[in-house]
Each structure stands twice: as C-alpha cells, then as structure tokens.
Write a protein that holds these residues in place. Structure first.
Motif, PDB file in Angstrom:
ATOM      1  N   ALA A 175       0.827  -1.220   0.000  1.00 43.08           N
ATOM      2  CA  ALA A 175       0.000   0.000   0.000  1.00 43.08           C
ATOM      3  C   ALA A 175       0.853   1.259   0.000  1.00 43.08           C
ATOM      4  O   ALA A 175       0.411   2.311  -0.463  1.00 43.08           O
ATOM      5  CB  ALA A 175      -0.934   0.004   1.205  1.00 43.08           C
ATOM      6  N   LEU A 176       2.075   1.156   0.513  1.00 45.96           N
ATOM      7  CA  LEU A 176       2.940   2.338   0.573  1.00 45.96           C
ATOM      8  C   LEU A 176       3.822   2.483  -0.665  1.00 45.96           C
ATOM      9  O   LEU A 176       4.692   3.344  -0.714  1.00 45.96           O
ATOM     10  CB  LEU A 176       3.814   2.285   1.837  1.00 45.96           C
ATOM     11  CG  LEU A 176       3.059   2.506   3.155  1.00 45.96           C
ATOM     12  CD1 LEU A 176       3.974   2.315   4.345  1.00 45.96           C
ATOM     13  CD2 LEU A 176       2.433   3.892   3.195  1.00 45.96           C
ATOM     14  N   LEU A 177       3.570   1.633  -1.654  1.00 54.09           N
ATOM     15  CA  LEU A 177       4.343   1.717  -2.895  1.00 54.09           C
ATOM     16  C   LEU A 177       3.471   2.235  -4.032  1.00 54.09           C
ATOM     17  O   LEU A 177       2.299   1.873  -4.121  1.00 54.09           O
ATOM     18  CB  LEU A 177       4.864   0.322  -3.275  1.00 54.09           C
ATOM     19  CG  LEU A 177       5.874  -0.302  -2.308  1.00 54.09           C
ATOM     20  CD1 LEU A 177       6.058  -1.778  -2.633  1.00 54.09           C
ATOM     21  CD2 LEU A 177       7.201   0.446  -2.386  1.00 54.09           C
ATOM     22  N   PRO A 178       4.019   3.041  -4.923  1.00 51.90           N
ATOM     23  CA  PRO A 178       3.241   3.474  -6.088  1.00 51.90           C
ATOM     24  C   PRO A 178       2.763   2.247  -6.866  1.00 51.90           C
ATOM     25  O   PRO A 178       3.532   1.312  -7.070  1.00 51.90           O
ATOM     26  CB  PRO A 178       4.253   4.280  -6.909  1.00 51.90           C
ATOM     27  CG  PRO A 178       5.319   4.676  -5.942  1.00 51.90           C
ATOM     28  CD  PRO A 178       5.388   3.582  -4.912  1.00 51.90           C
ATOM     29  N   GLY A 179       1.488   2.234  -7.228  1.00 52.21           N
ATOM     30  CA  GLY A 179       0.939   1.093  -7.956  1.00 52.21           C
ATOM     31  C   GLY A 179       0.450  -0.013  -7.039  1.00 52.21           C
ATOM     32  O   GLY A 179      -0.293  -0.892  -7.471  1.00 52.21           O
ATOM     33  N   GLY A 180       0.834   0.012  -5.769  1.00 47.71           N
ATOM     34  CA  GLY A 180       0.304  -0.964  -4.807  1.00 47.71           C
ATOM     35  C   GLY A 180       0.833  -2.370  -4.966  1.00 47.71           C
ATOM     36  O   GLY A 180       0.242  -3.316  -4.478  1.00 47.71           O
ATOM     37  N   THR A 181       1.963  -2.531  -5.654  1.00 48.05           N
ATOM     38  CA  THR A 181       2.490  -3.866  -5.888  1.00 48.05           C
ATOM     39  C   THR A 181       3.898  -3.962  -5.339  1.00 48.05           C
ATOM     40  O   THR A 181       4.749  -3.135  -5.665  1.00 48.05           O
ATOM     41  CB  THR A 181       2.527  -4.174  -7.406  1.00 48.05           C
ATOM     42  OG1 THR A 181       1.243  -3.865  -7.926  1.00 48.05           O
ATOM     43  CG2 THR A 181       2.832  -5.632  -7.664  1.00 48.05           C
ATOM     44  N   SER A 182       4.128  -4.977  -4.523  1.00 51.93           N
ATOM     45  CA  SER A 182       5.480  -5.172  -3.990  1.00 51.93           C
ATOM     46  C   SER A 182       6.414  -5.618  -5.096  1.00 51.93           C
ATOM     47  O   SER A 182       6.031  -6.410  -5.951  1.00 51.93           O
ATOM     48  CB  SER A 182       5.462  -6.248  -2.905  1.00 51.93           C
ATOM     49  OG  SER A 182       4.682  -5.823  -1.841  1.00 51.93           O
ATOM     50  N   PRO A 183       7.651  -5.101  -5.101  1.00 52.85           N
ATOM     51  CA  PRO A 183       8.598  -5.579  -6.108  1.00 52.85           C
ATOM     52  C   PRO A 183       8.909  -7.053  -5.861  1.00 52.85           C
ATOM     53  O   PRO A 183       9.053  -7.461  -4.712  1.00 52.85           O
ATOM     54  CB  PRO A 183       9.835  -4.712  -5.874  1.00 52.85           C
ATOM     55  CG  PRO A 183       9.676  -4.116  -4.524  1.00 52.85           C
ATOM     56  CD  PRO A 183       8.231  -4.121  -4.177  1.00 52.85           C
ATOM     57  N   SER A 184       8.956  -7.857  -6.920  1.00 54.19           N
ATOM     58  CA  SER A 184       9.177  -9.288  -6.727  1.00 54.19           C
ATOM     59  C   SER A 184      10.670  -9.576  -6.689  1.00 54.19           C
ATOM     60  O   SER A 184      11.487  -8.746  -7.037  1.00 54.19           O
ATOM     61  CB  SER A 184       8.518 -10.081  -7.834  1.00 54.19           C
ATOM     62  OG  SER A 184       8.930  -9.578  -9.072  1.00 54.19           O
TER      63      SER A 184
END
Lengths: 144, 262
Positions: A135-144
C-alpha cells in the motif's frame, strides 16, 4: 478475432466506476456507453444531483428504468453483441449481470493493492499486516 | 434523459421533477459539486503529512475526496500514488494511506459477505438486547436539544457530508445513548451521504455498535469539545448537564452496566 469481438460492445457504467479513466473507456474508447438509473435506489435528491454531475462529464447515455431491460434494449438498438462493465461487490450489480441475456465482459477495477492468495479479513489489523507494504508503494504492488 | 443544461439550477429543477420520491426524502442539494474535474482540483489540495495530526479535528486537513472515491471518479490507487508524490518519505503519508486502506478492506468484506453486511456480524458487547428498530424523530428533525447532534443532523441532510469524527459521535449517540439498532442509523446515513457506500457505511456503524469490533465505541463531552473547538458546547442549551458529561469510566458504568458486571 472471435465473433464476440466483431461488433462494438456496449459499456455499462455503474455507480462504482463513474470516471472517464474507468477500465471500459480505456479498453474501448470508441464504444457507446450507458448509465441506468435504477429505480430501486433509495437516495435523497442531493445524491442524485452529485452523481448526475459526474455523469455529465462522461460520454454516456443517461437512461432510467429496470437496468436489465434497459441494457438489453440499448444493446439491441446499437447492434452491440455484448456488454462490458467493471466488477463490483454490490449484490444488486451481480443480480443485474446474471440476468442479462447477452455475454458480459467484466473488467477488473484498478486495484489499491494486489494481494495473492487468501487474505484474512477477520479484523482490519490482519488485513493491514498483509497490505501495508504494497500500500505504501506506487501502484500498490510489492517488487518481486 | 437530458444532458444539456443551462446551469446547475436548471439541472436541479429537472432532477427534482424527474425524481420526486428522492426530493420527498429530502429536498436539499449539496454545495459539493460532482465530476472528475472537481475531484482533481481537490486532489491537488491534499496535505498527507498534515492529515495525520489534524484529521480528527473538524477543522483538520481532511480531503473531502470520499464522494469521488465512492463512485470511482477517483481510484484509491491514484489518490495513494498522488499522496506519495507529495511526501519525501512514504511513512509521512502512512496515516493517510491507512485510511484509504480501510475502504479497500470494507470492499473486500462486501465481496465476501454481500447483503450480509446489513446483519449483525457478531453479538453486541454492550450487555443490551433491547434496541429500538427506528430512528428517533427528534434526531431526524434536529431537535434533540443537543447542539452538536442537531447540527450534525442538519448538516447530514442539507449537505450530504459529515466529518468522519462527527459520524462516529452520531453513530455512538444513536446506538449507545438512544439505544437504537445500528441498522436504522446506517440506512439514514446511506440516503444522505454523497459518499454513502453500503460496505463502508454499514461496517463502520457495526464497528461503533460493537457487532464488528471487540468493544463499543463511545465518547464523552470533553472529547467532542476538544475536536470541535468547543463550537457546539458553547452554545448548547444542555451545556453542563448533557448526556455526554463524565469520564469514560463513568459513562461506561452508565451505558453498559450489564456488560461490566459480567
């Protein structure tokens, strides 16, 4: 191209996706779109005015009546062989969708966070334990 | 239906004529304007870092974006992404983004429960079972004699907007001080709030009621006075002897004596 894609679809804009950036407009920018005022709504006038003002900024025909009947007849009138809309959690939306006789393509709304697998929703704190990092990242996706 | 209007008055007159039953629920029109252009203008004004410290105050740095988010005019994702661009460190926007996440959470529960959001999810933890089914007329008519509740009632019905803290105070007043089942208040809110969303609304009422939380939410006058800047208490006819006077312990004894005994 399949026959279902041969004609332009009819875009069904509902109460959860009243934006020119909504997925149906992004996916099918030239397709006709319709909004149907559902007479089962129990809203005061101010809510109707607000939503109507939102609709006036969209390329959408504003109709009223039983949503299933209106969507069917509008699709027929425009020669649309399918309806495109956005997923909604509303049970009323699901009822309308399942009663439509035409094929319905359901697009996913733009997610706030993408969470894989089962999410424990027992309390907000459990959900937030999973959701906070993306949620705190732009786009809402964790980097894999 | 029509799409061309000379101005807002023309639109409102048309809708008043087309939707007489909606005008009969309440004839007011909100000063809040619909549309993405309006929403984007408000988005430019957000102050995510200031939000955390001030959001509980009625005069705090709240965004007024909720009606637009409710209807997908703005997505949670684009509001979050915009907020992140406004801060040097994502954690400065943590509280703001947490509040966005509450909506995502409620929507996920709506997907799971459907119309079940309108049922008590758990028993009340208040010790009471004798809740009235309908809203007291004096609240709807803004004549409770409590300056705060009467002002909130008028604001709800006239503008379709209430600060989140005012919603919580009002919900606690309805359920715990007037002992009315939460559904009556929730349905009333849904008719009027421009951001009225079945999931956010009903489940927040359940959180206050304690049918979807570990304990009931309630407040005392000191709390309300602090976060409103005293504006209601100063002019209140019940000043000094209202239902909300007392410490939290005293109010808890008064409101939930059975729950405390067990």
């Amino acid at each position: 191209m399949s026959s279902a894609n041969a004609s332009s679809p009819l875009l069904w804009i509902h109460e959860d996706c009243i934006s020119p950036t909504s997925p149906p407009f992004a996916e099918y920018p030239l397709a006709p779109a319709v909004w149907v005022w559902d007479d089962s709504l129990d809203w005061s006038l101010k809510r109707i005015v607000f939503v109507y003002e939102c609709l006036l900024e969209l390329p959408v025909a504003i109709e009223r009546g039983d949503p299933v009947a209106v969507l069917q007849s509008e699709a027929e009138r425009m020669g649309a062989e399918r309806i495109v809309t956005v997923q909604s959690p509303s049970p009323r939306w699901a009822e309308i969708r399942s009663a439509l006789r035409l094929p319905v393509e359901v697009l996913e709304p733009i997610p706030f966070v993408e969470l894989r697998g089962t999410v424990d929703l027992k309390r907000f704190s459990r959900y937030w334990k999973r959701a906070q990092t993306p949620a705190l990242l732009p786009g809402g996706t964790s980097p894999s | 239906m029509r799409r061309d209007f000379t101005d807002r008055d023309d639109l409102v007159a048309y809708l008043r004529h087309e939707f007489p039953s909606a005008a009969a629920i309440d004839p007011h029109v909100s000063p809040i304007l619909g549309g993405r252009r309006q929403a984007l203008g408000l988005l430019q004004q957000i102050q995510p870092a200031r939000y955390a410290a001030s959001r509980n105050y009625l005069a705090g740095a709240v965004t007024h974006l909720s009606p637009y988010i409710r209807h997908g005019v703005l997505t949670l994702a684009e509001v979050r992404d915009f907020a992140l661009r406004r801060v040097a460190n994502p954690f400065e926007a943590l509280k703001f983004i947490t509040e966005l996440a509450w909506r995502d959470y409620w929507q996920r529960l709506y997907t799971a429960w459907g119309r079940g959001i309108a049922l008590d999810r758990e028993p009340y933890k208040t010790g009471h079972t004798d809740y009235a089914d309908t809203l007291p007329p004096d609240l709807r008519e803004a004549r409770t004699g409590l300056a705060c509740m009467d002002a909130f009632s008028r604001q709800l019905q006239e503008t379709g907007y209430l600060h989140n803290h005012a919603r919580m105070w009002m919900a606690a007043y309805v359920v715990h001080f007037r002992r009315v089942r939460w559904q009556a208040g929730a349905e009333w809110f849904l008719q009027h709030l421009l951001d009225g969303d079945p999931a956010s609304n009903h489940l927040s009422w359940q959180w206050v009621a304690s049918t979807f939380s570990h304990r009931p939410y309630f407040f005392n006058r000191e709390n309300l006075e602090k976060y409103t800047g005293g504006s209601y208490c100063r002019e209140c006819p019940a000043r000094g002897h209202c239902d909300f006077e007392g410490t939290y312990d005293e109010l808890s004894q008064r409101l939930f004596p059975i729950a405390l005994d067990s």
